[in-house]
Design an enzyme around this catalytic site. Structure first.
Site: not given
Ligand code: VGL
Ligand code: ZN
Length: 200
Positions: A21, A63, A65, A82, A107, A146
């Site tokens: 990420d 990430d 979404h 985000h 993901k 993550c």
């Molecule tokens: C993450 C918060 C929300 C991460 C992803 O990649 O650590 N943290 N979504």
């Molecule tokens: Zn996230």
């Protein structure tokens, strides 16, 4: 120490780099900026150069979404919006030197399920197995979400797991969340290293 375990210091076939990420929204100034998150980019670039020199595989999770994901505050989740798929914020950090052969794993793509781990509802495990990966070297963002979740799942699935502690940063909602996550990863059997510890 068994030379075939996660403590083997030199890179070898079966080793993969797993970058978690490293996306614009997780860099300082991003929608969910991780403090000093940008500092992992040059460090990861040095690891990437070593991977490239040895022809070893690189995997990168992101990430990814939908616009009204369940983890967003507007839906009662803990986070500001985000990493909405296809937006600039969801793109990998532009300074990250990902090779064109990088296997990208998305993901958190369904609106009612969150996925901190790169293994959750993805084909990461299959892709690693198909690549005959036995050991994963994990860096990226964020340590306390993550990264730790991905490391837990990697260990549970039988991968030797090395955490690149110079290439991770924590959100630290509570001030020692990152430290606790590092302790947990070590306790579970991950080997925590810095770049100097990799034999050339
Ligand atoms: C993450 C918060 C929300 C991460 C992803 O990649 O650590 N943290 N979504
Ligand atoms: Zn996230």
């Amino acid at each position: 120490m068994n030379p075939d375990d996660g403590h083997q210091r030199s890179l070898q076939p079966g080793d993969a780099l797993l970058i978690v990420d490293v996306q614009n929204d997780f860099l300082p100034g991003g929608a969910l900026g991780v403090p000093a998150g940008d500092e992992v980019v040059p460090v990861l670039n040095r690891y990437l150069a070593e991977w490239r020199a040895r022809g070893l595989p690189v995997f990168a999770t992101r990430d990814w979404h939908p616009p009204r994901h369940c983890s967003f505050r507007e839906r009662g989740g803990p986070w500001p919006p985000h990493c909405v798929a296809e937006t600039l914020g969801a793109k990998f950090a532009s300074a990250l030197d990902l090779p064109p052969t990088t296997v990208v794993i998305s993901k958190g793509m369904t609106s009612d399920q969150d996925a901190y781990s790169g293994f959750q509802s993805t084909d990461l495990d299959d892709r690693l197995r198909r690549g005959e990966v036995r050991r994963v070297f994990v860096g990226g963002l964020a340590t306390d979400y993550c990264v730790v979740s991905t490391v837990r799942d990697a260990i549970a699935r039988g991968y030797q797991t090395v955490v690149l502690v110079d290439a991770i940063r924590a959100v630290n909602v509570q001030p020692d969340d990152g430290r606790k996550a590092e302790e947990e990863m070590a306790r579970l059997g991950a080997v925590l290293i810095r770049r100097e510890a990799l034999a050339r």
